[in-house]
Design an enzyme around this catalytic site. Structure first.
Site, short mmCIF file in Angstrom:
data_model
loop_
_atom_site.label_atom_id
_atom_site.label_comp_id
_atom_site.label_asym_id
_atom_site.label_seq_id
_atom_site.Cartn_x
_atom_site.Cartn_y
_atom_site.Cartn_z
N TYR A 122 3.99 6.63 9.81
CA TYR A 122 3.05 5.57 9.45
C TYR A 122 4.04 4.46 9.05
CZ TYR A 122 -1.19 3.21 8.17
OH TYR A 122 -2.21 2.23 8.11
N TYR B 249 -9.39 5.89 7.43
CA TYR B 249 -9.65 6.07 8.79
C TYR B 249 -10.53 7.35 9.09
CZ TYR B 249 -4.93 3.56 9.72
OH TYR B 249 -4.03 2.81 9.84
N LYS C 170 0.95 -0.14 15.17
CA LYS C 170 2.40 0.06 15.36
C LYS C 170 3.00 -1.30 16.11
CE LYS C 170 4.00 3.30 13.32
NZ LYS C 170 4.05 2.73 11.85
N HIS D 54 0.91 -1.06 0.16
CA HIS D 54 -0.16 0.08 -0.02
C HIS D 54 0.75 1.20 -0.13
CE1 HIS D 54 -4.19 -1.35 1.36
NE2 HIS D 54 -3.73 -1.87 0.42
N PRO E 298 -4.11 0.26 18.83
CA PRO E 298 -4.02 -0.21 17.65
C PRO E 298 -4.07 0.90 16.49
CG PRO E 298 -6.23 -0.89 18.35
CD PRO E 298 -5.43 -0.15 19.28
C1 PHB Z 1 -6.00 -4.16 10.65
O1 PHB Z 1 -5.82 -4.40 9.34
O2 PHB Z 1 -6.23 -4.93 11.64
C2 PHB Z 1 -5.50 -2.52 11.21
C3 PHB Z 1 -5.05 -1.76 10.15
C4 PHB Z 1 -4.62 -0.42 10.60
C5 PHB Z 1 -4.44 -0.09 11.77
C6 PHB Z 1 -5.19 -1.14 12.97
C7 PHB Z 1 -5.44 -2.22 12.35
O3 PHB Z 1 -4.18 1.14 12.03
#
Ligand code: PHB
Length: 404
Positions: free
Chosen positions: A395, A210, A307, A76, A303
Site C-alpha cells: 500500500y 475499506y 496505485k 496518513h 482503483p
Molecule cells: C480516493 O480518495 O479517491 C481513493 C482513495 C483510495 C483508493 C481509491 C480511491 O483506494
C-alpha cells in the site's frame, strides 16, 4: 507562441505522467514539448484517486511541486478494513516505517501545470495528436521520430523529436503506433463498477475505511478536513443519477457500519456523482524503438489499491533518469532496461490491486466458496502481523532501486 518543430522529447499527454516527466527532464536540462488534447480546465477538474506513496511525494518535491501539498495534504499512517461489521486496522507507519499522503491527483496536476507555464516551457492544450510516426529503429539524436498534431486553431503541424513518450492514457494514440505483432496485452474487466461521490461533509474517520459487506464494497476517503470522497460498488452500466443522495448515504452507512455500533457516518450535500468501470490492463513491452509508453497508456489498475497515479509516477522517474544518462554520456543501458524495470513494478501493482479488489468486492456470479476465500483472506490480515505487513508494504509502495 511560435510552433516548435524540433525537440528532444515529445511527450504525448499532459496528465500527471507527462507533466512530471517534462519537469524531471527540465531539471536535467533536457528540452521537451507536452501535447495535451483536452483544454486546461478539463485536465484540472478530472476527479481521480488521491493517495500518494512516499516515492511519489519525493518526486513532487524534487520538481518543486510540494508547497500546496505540504500545506494542505493529509499524511496518513494507516487505514482500516470494515469486514462484515468488524474493524481491522493496518498501521502502515508502525509496520513499515512509512506513511502515505492524501493529496488529490487534480491538485497535483494543477501544480505541475502552473509550474510548467511559470517556467515558460512548452505545454500545448487543445492539441490533438493525429499520429506518432517513424519510431521504428535505434536511438539517435537526429530528430527522426515524428509527431503530427492539430493545434487549437485547427492548423496541422509536425514536431520532430529524438524520442517520443506516450503518456496519453488508455485510449490514447501513442500505443497505436506500436505494430500489433510487437506488443502483447493482458486484460481483465471486472463485473462491477464504482459509484463515486464528493460531498461537503467532514470525513467520518481520520483514516480511510475499506468495507466489505454482503451488499458489496464501500470506501470512505477524503479530500480535505471538510470534504468526503466515497465510493460504492454498483453493477456495471449503472446511471449515477439513478441513486438519490439519501440512498447513497444509507448504503454507505449500511456497508461501513461496525457491529458494536461505534462507527457513525457524517453526511452532507453531495456535489459530484460519477460511475467508473474497473479494469486491469498491461501492454508489454513498454518500448518500441524510439517510443516509450508510461502510465495508463501502458497499464491500467482497478482503483481499489490507489496505485494508478503512483505507477505512472514510478514509470517516469525511471524514464527520466534513463533519458538523462543517455543524453549525458550516451549510455543506452537505462533505456534498454526501462520496460523490464517498469513492468516489474507494474505487475506488483497489478497483483496488489487485483488482490484488494477481489478480496473486498462481491462479484454478481460469486459462489459461497469465493465468499469464504475472501473472508479467510481478510481474517489472515487481521490475525497475522507478517501478512498485515505485506499489505502495508504494498500500500505504501515499494521504493525504487537505490531508495530506502
Ligand atoms: C480516493 O480518495 O479517491 C481513493 C482513495 C483510495 C483508493 C481509491 C480511491 O483506494
Amino acid at each position: 507562441m511560435t510552433t516548435p518543430d524540433r525537440t528532444t522529447v515529445a511527450i504525448v499527454g499532459g496528465g500527471p505522467a507527462g507533466l512530471l516527466l517534462a519537469h524531471l527532464l527540465h531539471r536535467r536540462g533536457i528540452d521537451s514539448v507536452v501535447l495535451e488534447s483536452r483544454p486546461r480546465e478539463r485536465v484540472e477538474s478530472r476527479q481521480r484517486a488521491g493517495i500518494l506513496e512516499h516515492g511519489t511525494v519525493d518526486a513532487l518535491r524534487e520538481v518543486g511541486a510540494d508547497a500546496r501539498m505540504d500545506e494542505k495534504g493529509l499524511p496518513h499512517d494507516g487505514f482500516a478494513f470494515h469486514v462484515h461489521g468488524e474493524r481491522v486496522h493496518v498501521d502502515m507507519a508502525e509496520l513499515t516505517g512509512r506513511a502515505v499522503m492524501i493529496w488529490a491527483q487534480t491538485e497535483v496536476v494543477k501544480d505541475l501545470i502552473a509550474l510548467r507555464l511559470e517556467q515558460g516551457e512548452r505545454l500545448l492544450f487543445d492539441t490533438e495528436v493525429l499520429a506518432v510516426e517513424k519510431v521504428d529503429g535505434p536511438l539517435s539524436r537526429d530528430g527522426e521520430a515524428l509527431v503530427r498534431y492539430r493545434s487549437d486553431d485547427g492548423a496541422e503541424h509536425e514536431l520532430r523529436a529524438d524520442v517520443v513518450v506516450g503518456a496519453d492514457g488508455f485510449h490514447g494514440v501513442a500505443r497505436r503506433a506500436v505494430p500489433d505483432d510487437a506488443v502483447r496485452t493482458y486484460e481483465r474487466v471486472y463485473p462491477y463498477s464504482w459509484l463515486g461521490i464528493l460531498a461537503d461533509a467532514p470525513p467520518s474517520s481520520d483514516e480511510l475505511v475499506y468495507a466489505r459487506h454482503e451488499n458489496g464494497f464501500a470506501l470512505l476517503s477524503m479530500r480535505s478536513p471538510s470534504v468526503t470522497r466515497a465510493y460504492l460498488q454498483v453493477p456495471n452500466g449503472t446511471d449515477p443519477s439513478s441513486w438519490s443522495d439519501e440512498e447513497i448515504w444509507d448504503e454507505l452507512a449500511t456497508r461501513t457500519a461496525l457491529g458494536d455500533g461505534s462507527f457513525t457516518l457524517n453526511r452532507g450535500p453531495i456535489t459530484d456523482k460519477s460511475v467508473t468501470p474497473m479494469r486491469s490492463f498491461v501492454a508489454e513491452p513498454m518500448r518500441h524503438g524510439r517510443l516509450f509508453l508510461a502510465g495508463d497508456a501502458a497499464h491500467i489498475v482497478p482503483p481499489t489499491g490507489a496505485k494508478g497515479l503512483n505507477l505512472a509516477v514510478a514509470d517516469v522517474r525511471v524514464l527520466a533518469s534513463a533519458i538523462g544518462a543517455w543524453r549525458e554520456s550516451g549510455d543506452e543501458s537505462g533505456l534498454d532496461a526501462y520496460s523490464e524495470v517498469a513492468l516489474r513494478r507494474v505487475w506488483r501493482g497489478e497483483h496488489f490491486s487485483w488482490t484488494m479488489t477481489t478480496m473486498l468486492h462481491r462479484a454478481p456470479d460469486a459462489d459461497p466458496f469465493d465468499e469464504q476465500l475472501a473472508l479467510s483472506h481478510l481474517r489472515l490480515i487481521a490475525e497475522s502481523t507478517a501478512y498485515r505487513t505485506s499489505i502495508a508494504e504494498n500500500y505504501r509502495g515499494v521504493p525504487l532501486a537505490g531508495e530506502h
